[in-house]
Design an enzyme around this catalytic site. Structure first.
Site, short mmCIF file in Angstrom:
data_model
loop_
_atom_site.label_atom_id
_atom_site.label_comp_id
_atom_site.label_asym_id
_atom_site.label_seq_id
_atom_site.Cartn_x
_atom_site.Cartn_y
_atom_site.Cartn_z
N ARG A 68 21.75 42.55 7.68
CA ARG A 68 21.54 43.70 6.80
C ARG A 68 20.10 43.81 6.29
O ARG A 68 19.81 44.60 5.40
CB ARG A 68 22.52 43.63 5.63
N ASP A 109 21.34 54.31 7.37
CA ASP A 109 20.16 53.59 6.90
C ASP A 109 19.37 53.00 8.05
O ASP A 109 18.14 53.11 8.10
CB ASP A 109 20.59 52.42 5.99
N THR A 164 29.16 53.14 12.98
CA THR A 164 29.82 52.78 11.72
C THR A 164 31.29 53.18 11.78
O THR A 164 31.62 54.30 12.15
CB THR A 164 29.20 53.42 10.46
N ASP A 187 33.00 53.74 9.37
CA ASP A 187 33.25 54.69 8.29
C ASP A 187 33.20 56.15 8.75
O ASP A 187 33.68 57.03 8.04
CB ASP A 187 32.22 54.50 7.16
N TYR A 211 56.87 51.08 -3.22
CA TYR A 211 55.72 51.96 -3.04
C TYR A 211 54.53 51.12 -2.61
O TYR A 211 54.07 50.26 -3.34
CB TYR A 211 55.39 52.72 -4.33
N GLY A 241 35.81 52.11 3.68
CA GLY A 241 35.09 53.37 3.57
C GLY A 241 34.65 53.56 2.12
O GLY A 241 35.38 54.14 1.33
N GLU A 258 38.46 52.99 -0.20
CA GLU A 258 37.82 51.87 -0.87
C GLU A 258 36.87 52.33 -1.99
O GLU A 258 36.78 51.70 -3.03
CB GLU A 258 37.02 51.09 0.19
N GLY A 280 40.14 45.68 11.25
CA GLY A 280 39.86 46.79 12.16
C GLY A 280 38.41 46.82 12.64
O GLY A 280 38.09 47.48 13.62
N ARG A 281 37.56 46.09 11.93
CA ARG A 281 36.12 46.17 12.20
C ARG A 281 35.74 45.48 13.50
O ARG A 281 34.70 45.77 14.08
CB ARG A 281 35.37 45.46 11.07
#
Lengths: 550, 550
Positions: free
Chosen positions: A153, A184, A211, A213, A251, A258, A318, A425-426
């Site tokens: 990063r 970015d 990404t 997202d 529930y 995201g 998120e 999932g990433r």
């Protein structure tokens, strides 16, 4: 970065092996001789004058399209030296972008070299790289993760850092650099391209949209890679817990990755039909409060109770808290107070809060109140990211239902259970779509560098059509940019693509959610990454967006 | 129980639809005329004298095997009236057991009726049921969940409750009742069978082995249904986060369902090869402490750091804490102290703890200490189940690594991230194995009732062979039983099958874990529920257990 021995395909599972050998079709235009056609000069997404000043060498450059040609437009004997870097969080398909670049060079510019910078942009600055060979790359084909060369990063921002990047580019004699990253990282890629061009270095820079997202997209870049895989994995899990909720009378509150945008939550809702879905962008647009979000969920629970349904599934992005204006206000006030005052047990400190913030603070469950007061980041600020929104909402809904019970408006037992679907999932094995899309993105990036382009983002379009008919080109990164004022200076940014409330995906969702809330329209997609007819589907979001453009 | 409208198959996903139409093969013995052969008289798993007293009518009865016969052994014109109930937590395949019973009746005892009791055993006591028709059952074929008739955790235990069950059996004129449940529910089924038999009611009771935890099994019942599906779903997710860990440089701590036994954790380890796996049964057998478990993980992290690997995956069973003797001791002492004393802020109360418990308490992260002191169940007891073991372990490992860092024995940054895989596997669409296995279990249950058997658990064996060669029969439930002394009385129990430390699955794991710890042998199984060669594999646990028996 730790030492990374390459993967050994011999310890692969059967699925990994079968994916490894899955063929990767290319769009027709990449299978034959092509030339690069330029479009009209471009502008910027906003403040073109400022963007022009920030990118004097690149601003205004046209986008590029690859078009079929009778003769080979590029010199196949040119030996290119290209670097590639993965930047930011993982997204399924990154390895295929690299495979695409590599195969382009093997097939169209024989004798070329590809260097993988290790551990993200830091690898460029420190000159840490590995030369990619067929043997090295092969086990990563169609495999998830970023572990071939890993990511990081770090950003290349300061003059010293640009200098380091230059040195590496010169030392490796790079003709090009492919930056695989999000908004970015692609902004950074463009600054690097501008810098290299300004110094007359030959190194061109091409970006690739990554990404899970799904918030890096534009007209020319219909979707970022990884979104398709991540959503299909999450939707399978949501489909499972839906059946569980119905079987057990609970529930389930599912938080989905995201933080900045709610595309994943919206896509998963379209795939599975939950009873309630909170879209951050709508919350912000309607200036909803935490109380109104809680009431929205509680109302649905009560309506369902009246119909005899004491179970349900609720999807939450998120980043929800960041979308609620009053929460932002409360946190800003808390940061100010905590920096200067003592938090007394008696609660006198609370009088320093604005009335609205005080009211909101009192509404929060005790555990969250404590978290806000106690857990601070190194700068002394409240750690918003650590708040478990899904658990907070369950508690708030529980309190509200308790109140209604006392008033005789609700008479069931509420059992809430939280979930967070994110990391699983990433790094899944990329779906058929992401595998193919990424391979084309990489192949196109190779072609763009070969044709001398810089400051473009690899763009593969017409994705609703069969792969053969996909379009291929590059979009001027400056055309996606606007500026933001930070510390008195203009900074270029590629604006994150948020869920548009007048866009086709949200409108479709909005037209259905009333029915999903009270009727039971759950869909359990099952595993559809690789097999069966649904494994050839593109995401609902993309399909609806393409449909509305047509 | 809320009102349950049947599912509407028209809103199914493509995978759901394709599963719906998936054919269900039967073992050869169930496809042709068969007779029921009895084995030798049976005994009990322990304390046969006490079991004989508790089950005067049933004790000692032989198990039954179905064998091919020239002529139809059972009267095909007999019209049976059978009830079925789902008991306890969900497990993938429950719907197929019901489909199996139903199809047996349709094919072998035309004109029979099947009643589904709603909401678990409470449905029997309250006489709440639905008559199952082909239209009602069809949409649930090969689908996950228990929502066809739902389940519940009530037990039929008191004389009044037995009376209610009798009334329902008489009112519905039931020839038989199939109880689909775990160890407790099958014990209950046997008590019900004994009771009915003692009162000369014609209603026979047959059990079916259900639980994702895999802890209801014996020589004759090789595996409980649902284990296969749940483990395959969890293993896919673990495989994904392994790649994520390696890509991002984190340590993922994955907690897996399974409170009483660690079969799921062991199976997932065999499928994915994590760096560290904690098996509760081993912790208990070796009387390990929380400190030694922490040290075991920390040692591996340090060894990996030396090798240049700053990432990893650790599997933890949900019930870990219950296996650690010193934790049990601390909790017992806390319950005692908290019931009688005030917890003073100064910590004087801690002197009431035994020295070892005091030491353990001080070792715990602050958040866990607070949780132990503050969160009590309605009886005032510490809520052990609410302790998030995976987060606790991360904090303890972090503290230990901090210490080693100060001592110069570790020099990396540790990033821990917790996961819990549970609910998403409980209601997935059943795998090929669970679909077929459950259908046979149900079909066999129908045959056993038809042949007049009671107090047996449906048993399908030879599972390593092709379906055609599976064996079919029923095992005397009393033969699986032992007694436990509770409140001065003997209570019959089917002992939970724990992970056996000298069993083949654990031994295989133990022989490999050293290599998995420091080398990287991750396997990412991918989705293998339905497609590809691996979708025909049985679980590693079952395969190894069968292999060691052969």
């Amino acid at each position: 970065m730790s030492q990374q021995p390459g993967r050994v395909a011999s310890v692969y599972s059967e699925v990994q092996t079968s994916r490894l050998n899955q063929s990767l079709p290319l769009p027709n235009v990449l299978k034959k001789p092509f030339t690069v056609k330029e479009g009209p000069n471009s502008s910027a997404a906003g403040n073109p004058d400022e963007i022009a000043k920030l990118f004097p060498n690149l601003f205004g450059q046209p986008s590029a399209s690859l078009v079929a040609s009778e003769t080979e437009g590029l010199n196949p004997d040119q030996k290119l030296r290209i670097g590639v870097v993965l930047s930011g969080g993982q997204a399924p398909g990154g390895h295929n972008v690299i495979s695409g670049i590599f195969d382009y060079l093997q097939e169209r510019a024989k004798g070329s070299s590809l260097y993988g910078f290790k551990g993200g942009p830091a690898g460029i600055m420190k000159g840490k790289y590995v030369e990619l060979t067929p043997e090295f790359i092969y086990p990563y084909r169609n495999q998830g993760g970023f572990d071939m060369i890993c990511s990081g990063r770090d950003k290349i921002e300061t003059p010293e850092q640009f200098k380091q990047a230059e040195e590496t580019a010169v030392k490796l004699d790079l003709d090009g650099l492919v930056v695989i990253g999000g908004d970015d990282s692609n902004t950074n890629a463009c600054l690097l391209a501008e810098n290299f061009r300004g110094k007359n270095l030959k190194t061109r820079v091409i970006g690739c949209p990554k990404t899970i997202d799904g918030d890096l997209k534009s007209k020319e870049v219909p979707i970022s890679f990884g979104f398709d895989t991540a959503c299909k994995i999450y939707a399978e899990m949501i489909g499972n817990v839906m059946i569980d909720a119905r079987s057990t009378g609970k529930y389930y509150h599912c938080k989905l990755m995201g933080r900045a945008a709610s595309h994943i939550t919206l896509e998963c809702a379209l795939q599975t039909h939950p009873n309630a879905t909170i879209i951050g962008e709508e919350v912000a647009a309607k200036k909803q409060t935490l109380k109104s979000v809680t009431d929205y969920i509680t109302d649905i629970i009560c309506k369902r109770a009246d119909l005899g349904y004491n179970y349900g599934v609720i999807l939450i992005p998120e980043g929800l808290i960041d979308f609620i204006p009053e929460v932002q206000q409360l946190i800003a006030e808390l940061n100010e107070i905590l920096a200067h005052d003592v938090v007394d047990e008696g609660g006198v400190w609370k009088n320093k809060l604005q009335p609205q913030s005080q009211k909101l603070f009192d509404l929060l469950p005790q555990a969250i109140q404590e978290q806000l007061l106690l857990e601070r980041d190194p700068h002394g600020n409240v750690q918003v990211a650590k708040i478990e929104t899904e658990k907070m909402l369950i508690q708030m809904v529980e309190t509200e239902l308790g109140k209604r019970k006392q008033e005789g408006r609700y008479d069931k037992e509420f059992k809430g259970q939280s979930h967070f679907f994110g990391y699983e999932g990433r790094c899944g094995l990329p779906t058929n779509f992401d595998s193919t899309y990424c391979y084309s993105l990489g192949y196109a990036a190779g072609a763009l560098i070969h044709s001398g382009k810089t400051g473009l983002i690899s763009s593969v379009g017409n994705l609703g059509a069969p792969v053969e008919d996909w379009t291929v080109g590059g979009t001027a990164l400056t055309s996606l940019m606007d500026v933001e004022r930070r510390h008195g200076k203009f900074k270029p940014v590629i604006k994150k693509a948020m869920v548009e409330l007048d866009g086709a995906p949200f409108k479709k969702f909005a037209s259905m959610r009333g029915e999903w809330a009270i009727k039971n329209r759950y869909i359990s997609p099952g595993p559809i990454q690789f097999n069966g007819p649904a494994s050839r589907d593109i995401s609902h979001t993309l399909l609806l967006e393409l449909g509305s453009q047509a």
